[in-house]
Structure formats: structure tokens, C-alpha cells
Motif scaffolding. Structure first.
Motif, PDB file in Angstrom:
ATOM      1  N   GLU A  20       6.179 -39.048 -12.575  1.00 15.73           N
ATOM      2  CA  GLU A  20       5.552 -37.823 -11.992  1.00 15.73           C
ATOM      3  C   GLU A  20       4.992 -36.738 -13.065  1.00 15.73           C
ATOM      4  O   GLU A  20       4.084 -36.279 -13.237  1.00 15.73           O
ATOM      5  N   ALA A  21       6.114 -36.362 -13.903  1.00 14.29           N
ATOM      6  CA  ALA A  21       5.736 -35.468 -15.063  1.00 14.29           C
ATOM      7  C   ALA A  21       4.681 -36.086 -15.994  1.00 14.29           C
ATOM      8  O   ALA A  21       4.104 -35.291 -16.473  1.00 14.29           O
ATOM      9  N   VAL A  22       4.818 -37.435 -16.187  1.00 17.06           N
ATOM     10  CA  VAL A  22       3.940 -38.069 -17.191  1.00 17.06           C
ATOM     11  C   VAL A  22       2.483 -37.751 -16.574  1.00 17.06           C
ATOM     12  O   VAL A  22       1.572 -37.691 -17.240  1.00 17.06           O
ATOM     13  N   LYS A  23       2.403 -37.949 -15.405  1.00 13.83           N
ATOM     14  CA  LYS A  23       1.183 -37.876 -14.630  1.00 13.83           C
ATOM     15  C   LYS A  23       0.484 -36.554 -14.984  1.00 13.83           C
ATOM     16  O   LYS A  23      -0.580 -36.297 -15.098  1.00 13.83           O
ATOM     17  N   VAL A  24       1.448 -35.417 -14.672  1.00 14.00           N
ATOM     18  CA  VAL A  24       0.975 -33.929 -14.832  1.00 14.00           C
ATOM     19  C   VAL A  24       0.743 -33.799 -16.206  1.00 14.00           C
ATOM     20  O   VAL A  24      -0.462 -33.270 -16.594  1.00 14.00           O
ATOM     21  N   LEU A  25       1.624 -34.466 -17.323  1.00 11.50           N
ATOM     22  CA  LEU A  25       0.919 -34.448 -18.739  1.00 11.50           C
ATOM     23  C   LEU A  25      -0.306 -34.813 -19.106  1.00 11.50           C
ATOM     24  O   LEU A  25      -0.925 -34.050 -19.832  1.00 11.50           O
ATOM     25  N   LYS A  26      -0.803 -35.854 -18.396  1.00 12.82           N
ATOM     26  CA  LYS A  26      -1.907 -36.381 -18.741  1.00 12.82           C
ATOM     27  C   LYS A  26      -3.070 -35.784 -18.484  1.00 12.82           C
ATOM     28  O   LYS A  26      -3.998 -35.674 -18.867  1.00 12.82           O
ATOM     29  N   VAL A  27      -3.062 -35.047 -17.409  1.00 15.37           N
ATOM     30  CA  VAL A  27      -4.193 -34.288 -16.909  1.00 15.37           C
ATOM     31  C   VAL A  27      -4.351 -32.870 -17.565  1.00 15.37           C
ATOM     32  O   VAL A  27      -5.381 -32.242 -17.258  1.00 15.37           O
ATOM     33  N   LEU A  28      -3.548 -32.574 -18.289  1.00 15.47           N
ATOM     34  CA  LEU A  28      -3.810 -31.355 -18.787  1.00 15.47           C
ATOM     35  C   LEU A  28      -4.843 -31.475 -20.040  1.00 15.47           C
ATOM     36  O   LEU A  28      -5.426 -30.242 -20.488  1.00 15.47           O
ATOM     37  N   GLY A  29      -5.301 -32.563 -20.465  1.00 10.95           N
ATOM     38  CA  GLY A  29      -6.408 -32.444 -21.353  1.00 10.95           C
ATOM     39  C   GLY A  29      -5.963 -32.267 -22.804  1.00 10.95           C
ATOM     40  O   GLY A  29      -6.661 -31.845 -23.494  1.00 10.95           O
ATOM     41  N   LEU A  30      -4.728 -32.473 -23.020  1.00 11.37           N
ATOM     42  CA  LEU A  30      -4.197 -32.062 -24.399  1.00 11.37           C
ATOM     43  C   LEU A  30      -3.890 -33.662 -25.151  1.00 11.37           C
ATOM     44  O   LEU A  30      -3.827 -34.404 -24.480  1.00 11.37           O
ATOM     45  N   ASN A  31      -3.853 -33.449 -26.298  1.00  9.40           N
ATOM     46  CA  ASN A  31      -3.983 -34.626 -27.073  1.00  9.40           C
ATOM     47  C   ASN A  31      -2.473 -35.043 -27.568  1.00  9.40           C
ATOM     48  O   ASN A  31      -2.170 -34.725 -28.706  1.00  9.40           O
ATOM     49  N   PHE A  32      -1.734 -35.710 -26.821  1.00  5.85           N
ATOM     50  CA  PHE A  32      -0.241 -36.178 -27.094  1.00  5.85           C
ATOM     51  C   PHE A  32      -0.137 -37.525 -27.058  1.00  5.85           C
ATOM     52  O   PHE A  32      -0.935 -38.298 -26.507  1.00  5.85           O
ATOM     53  N   GLU A  33       0.430 -38.216 -27.966  1.00  3.86           N
ATOM     54  CA  GLU A  33       0.913 -39.460 -27.937  1.00  3.86           C
ATOM     55  C   GLU A  33       2.173 -39.496 -27.240  1.00  3.86           C
ATOM     56  O   GLU A  33       3.116 -38.704 -27.654  1.00  3.86           O
ATOM     57  N   MET A  34       2.267 -40.316 -26.451  1.00  2.00           N
ATOM     58  CA  MET A  34       3.479 -40.603 -25.574  1.00  2.00           C
ATOM     59  C   MET A  34       4.021 -41.906 -25.672  1.00  2.00           C
ATOM     60  O   MET A  34       3.186 -42.988 -25.573  1.00  2.00           O
ATOM     61  N   GLU A  35       5.377 -42.193 -25.966  1.00  3.64           N
ATOM     62  CA  GLU A  35       5.928 -43.213 -26.124  1.00  3.64           C
ATOM     63  C   GLU A  35       7.207 -43.426 -25.517  1.00  3.64           C
ATOM     64  O   GLU A  35       7.870 -42.719 -25.710  1.00  3.64           O
ATOM     65  N   THR A  36       7.414 -44.548 -24.514  1.00  2.00           N
ATOM     66  CA  THR A  36       8.422 -44.844 -23.622  1.00  2.00           C
ATOM     67  C   THR A  36       9.376 -45.634 -24.147  1.00  2.00           C
ATOM     68  O   THR A  36       9.233 -46.589 -24.960  1.00  2.00           O
ATOM     69  N   ALA A  37      10.626 -45.425 -24.113  1.00  3.30           N
ATOM     70  CA  ALA A  37      11.656 -46.393 -24.457  1.00  3.30           C
ATOM     71  C   ALA A  37      12.971 -46.266 -23.383  1.00  3.30           C
ATOM     72  O   ALA A  37      13.014 -45.280 -22.684  1.00  3.30           O
ATOM     73  N   LEU A  38      13.647 -47.319 -23.438  1.00  3.27           N
ATOM     74  CA  LEU A  38      14.763 -47.378 -22.537  1.00  3.27           C
ATOM     75  C   LEU A  38      16.042 -46.460 -23.128  1.00  3.27           C
ATOM     76  O   LEU A  38      16.203 -46.390 -24.246  1.00  3.27           O
ATOM     77  N   VAL A  39      16.859 -45.993 -22.056  1.00  4.85           N
ATOM     78  CA  VAL A  39      17.912 -45.425 -22.466  1.00  4.85           C
ATOM     79  C   VAL A  39      19.001 -45.242 -21.534  1.00  4.85           C
ATOM     80  O   VAL A  39      18.803 -45.832 -20.318  1.00  4.85           O
ATOM     81  N   GLY A  40      20.388 -45.012 -21.567  1.00  2.57           N
ATOM     82  CA  GLY A  40      21.402 -45.375 -20.768  1.00  2.57           C
ATOM     83  C   GLY A  40      21.832 -46.587 -20.096  1.00  2.57           C
ATOM     84  O   GLY A  40      21.612 -47.681 -20.915  1.00  2.57           O
ATOM     85  N   GLY A  41      21.960 -46.858 -18.951  1.00  3.11           N
ATOM     86  CA  GLY A  41      22.116 -48.185 -18.392  1.00  3.11           C
ATOM     87  C   GLY A  41      21.095 -49.076 -18.538  1.00  3.11           C
ATOM     88  O   GLY A  41      21.237 -50.197 -18.646  1.00  3.11           O
ATOM     89  N   ALA A  42      20.013 -48.573 -18.337  1.00  6.79           N
ATOM     90  CA  ALA A  42      18.836 -49.427 -18.395  1.00  6.79           C
ATOM     91  C   ALA A  42      18.810 -49.895 -19.620  1.00  6.79           C
ATOM     92  O   ALA A  42      18.292 -51.325 -20.204  1.00  6.79           O
ATOM     93  N   ALA A  43      19.114 -49.333 -20.841  1.00  6.45           N
ATOM     94  CA  ALA A  43      19.251 -49.832 -22.209  1.00  6.45           C
ATOM     95  C   ALA A  43      20.297 -50.722 -22.394  1.00  6.45           C
ATOM     96  O   ALA A  43      20.223 -51.704 -23.269  1.00  6.45           O
TER      97      ALA A  43
END
Ligand code: IPM
Ligand code: MG
Length: 356
Positions: free
Chosen positions: A18-41
Motif C-alpha cells: 500500500e505504501a508503494v502504491k502511494v509513493l508511485k502516484v506522487l509523480g516523483l522520480n524514484f527507483e524502487m527495488e525490492t528484496a527479501l528480508v527476515g523469515g522470507a529471506a
């Protein structure tokens, strides 16, 4: 600007989406990269903080973090437990200053278990030292490896320690934060019993002489825990060590009615930061689509303000969150009679709509 997105475990993936959804509509130029962490990693790579995840976090300007942990990992050797991922990120990135605001939104005064008059208008800032104290002092336990073996023992210990520079730098952070607020700092310690916290108190007092405009008082941690529920509005900036800060920040968060509302920022000396909700992975409600994403969305706002130099975007997000609360939208954790109950994704969508 690069943001490392580390959703983690439990509700972490749902709220970060949900936070990523919000960041995406701001019209700012970010690069976002996802990685595993915690139990999932751990499941995927056998380690809660794989090298690739740590590398991504170090390279990024900011990290947006969900939550880690699940009871099913409780029997793993300590270095493999999900919690080690967040501790490793804090240590490796030098994120010594943890800001945990406890703000009571006027729309949510009734969600608190305290009387409304005690918490209406509450706005406390807990500043927790995050890379020292008993969390990082030398441990010894049944599951502590010695020369690759786990010797087992009928004794275990952890070591509480702070050095002068560690205390000085967090004290400066607290005094400077107070200068921008009501110019009061309460330093919380246990100087009546612990040498570590007598030293803490002495060093904070010394640093305080450089900030004559800020009033400093000291409080023992047990009393602080009591005063927080008795008269929370008497506090403004609270600075304390890692262990006491862990406990008091949960207490302060809950004063506001829901820990599901509270963001946090963990910063190093170059303002690189990790941003995460103050709550945990809540395995009991994971996958149900009912978790409150607002703490994570507000963490993204703190990220924009502190690490990405986009204060207007941060203001917009915070206004949008207040907007959806005023519309009466509530996830289960903050629900009260007469409001509209929504799920995680609906809440995220409502914030996106309010932004537009
Ligand atoms: C927190 C959490 C962590 C901590 C755990 C998950 C290691 O409780 O961020 O407050 O104890 O610091
Ligand atoms: Mg905690």
C-alpha cells in the motif's frame, strides 16, 4: 533517488504494497527495488539478511521496511532468526537514531484505552538509541556458538554497555529535535541501579550544557512507564537507550489507540534512513487483508521528509491520511461505532484517491 523496499514477513508484504502504491502516484522520480528480508529471506536463501539485501540497503538513499518475525522461527539458532535482519541493518548502516513519534489523531481519540482528555492532542517524540546498549553487548547463552559449537549451559547473560560517543551523538539528536519543538527533553535512565545509565545521565547532562535553550530533566524508566499512562501530555521529547526505548515506545504508541498508526525513522549520521511502522509482523492477522497500512504509509512520508528531501510530498501524504480518517474510514484496529470498516487495500486506495 533509490529506495530499497524490504517488505519482510507477516503483514509486512501487505502494508508495504500500500505504501508503494502511494509513493508511485506522487509523480516523483524514484527507483524502487525490492528484496527479501527476515523469515522470507531465510526460507529462500537460508539467511534473514542475505548479502544482496544488505548491499541494496546500503546503496539506497532510504529503506522502506515492513516487519519481520514469526513464532515458527523461535527455535532457530539466534543468528538465523528474522529479528537479526533488522538488527543487522541497523548496525551495518549505523542507524543509531530512532524517531518514534506518538501522535494522537483527533479523529481517533476514542480508540485509546485511556480517557480522551488524557490523550487528546498528544504529541510525544521518543528518540531511542538504536545501535548500542544490551542489544549489542556481548551475549552468552545456550544457543551462542563458541568455536562453532553450541556448548549449552545453565547460565546466560547479555552485556549492557554504552560509550561516551554513542551517548553524545544521540543526546545531540534529542536536543536538536527539541529545539524545533517545545524545547524540553526528558532523558530516561536507570541510574539508581545501573552503572551504564549513571554514565548515560552524566553524559546527557554534559551535552545539555551546549543547549541552554532546552530544558532537560531526568526520569527513571519505571517512573517514566508510570507517568506515560498517568499524564502522557507532560512529555515532549524523550531520549533513552535501546532497551528502554523499545519498551517505552510500544507503550507510548498504544496510548494513541493504535500502534497501527505510528511510523518510525532510523537515521545514521548522513541522514540515510530506514523507515518502518512501529508495529511488528502480526502473524495472527497476516494474509487476511485487514492490517492497517497507515503506519507504513506515514513512514514513507517520514522517508520523503528526512532522507529524500521532498517535504511537500510528505505533507501531502500526511494530509491525505488525515483526510481518509475524517471520511470515517477505519481498519479493524482503529474501528469505532459509526465508522466505515475497510481492509488494507481499500485503505491504501483511499489514501491514493485523497492524494489525487
Ligand atoms: C522494534 C522491535 C525490534 C526491537 C525487534 C523486532 C528486534 O521490537 O523495532 O521495536 O526490539 O528493536
Ligand atoms: Mg519493539
Amino acid at each position: 533517488m533509490k529506495i530499497a523496499i524490504l517488505p519482510g514477513d507477516g503483514i509486512g508484504t501487505e502494508i508495504v504494497a500500500e505504501a508503494v502504491k502511494v509513493l508511485k502516484v506522487l509523480g516523483l522520480n524514484f527507483e524502487m527495488e525490492t528484496a527479501l528480508v527476515g523469515g522470507a529471506a531465510y526460507e529462500a536463501h537460508g539467511h534473514p539478511l542475505p548479502d544482496a539485501t544488505l548491499k541494496l540497503a546500503k546503496e539506497a538513499d532510504a529503506v522502506l521496511f515492513g516487519a519481520v518475525g514469526d513464532w515458527k522461527y523461535d527455535t532457530l539458532d539466534r543468528p538465523l532468526r528474522p529479528e537479526q535482519a533488522i538488527l543487522g541493518l541497523r548496525k551495518n548502516l549505523g542507524l543509531f537514531a530512532n524517531f518514534r513519534p506518538a501522535i494522537c489523531y483527533e479523529q481517533l481519540v476514542d480508540a485509546s484505552s485511556l480517557k480522551p482528555e488524557l490523550i487528546a492532542g498528544l504529541d510525544i517524540l521518543i528518540i531511542r538509541e538504536l545501535t548500542g546498549d544490551i542489544y549489542f553487548g556481548q551475549p552468552r547463552g545456550r544457543r551462542t556458538a563458541v568455536d562453532g559449537h553450541f556448548p549449552g549451559s545453565e547460565e546466560a547473560f547479555d552485556t549492557m554497555r554504552y560509550s561516551r560517543p554513542e551517548i553524545e551523538r544521540i543526546a545531540h539528536v534529542a536536543f536538536q529535535a527539541a529545539q524545533k519543538r517545545s524545547k524540553r527533553v526528558t532523558s530516561v535512565d536507570k541510574a539508581n541501579v545501573l552503572e551504564t545509565f549513571q554514565f548515560w545521565k552524566d553524559v546527557v547532562t554534559e551535552v545539555g550544557t551546549q543547549y541552554p535553550d532546552v530544558a532537560l530533566d531526568h526520569m527513571y524508566v519505571d517512573n517514566a512507564a508510570m507517568q506515560l499512562v498517568k499524564a502522557p501530555k507532560k512529555f515532549d521529547v524523550v531520549v533513552t537507550g535501546n532497551m528502554f526505548g523499545d519498551i517505552l515506545s510500544d507503550e507510548a504508541a498504544m496510548l494513541t489507540g493504535s500502534i497501527g498508526m505510528l511510523p518510525s525513522a532510523s537515521l545514521n549520521s548522513s541522514n540515510q534512513g530506514l523507515y518502518e511502522p512501529s508495529h511488528g509482523s502480526a502473524p495472527d492477522i497476516a494474509g487476511k487483508g485487514i492490517a492497517n497500512p497507515l503506519a507504513t504509509i506515514l513512514s514513507a512520508a517520514m522517508m520523503l521528509r528526512f532522507s529524500l528531501n521532498q517535504p511537500q510530498a510528505a505533507d501531502r501524504i500526511e494530509a491525505a491520511v488525515k483526510g481518509v480518517l475524517s471520511q470515517g474510514l477505519r481498519t479493524t484496529d482503529i474501528y469505532s461505532a459509526g465508522c466505515t470498516r475497510v481492509g488494507t487495500a481499500q485503505m491504501g486506495d483511499a489514501v491514493v484517491k485523497a492524494l489525487a
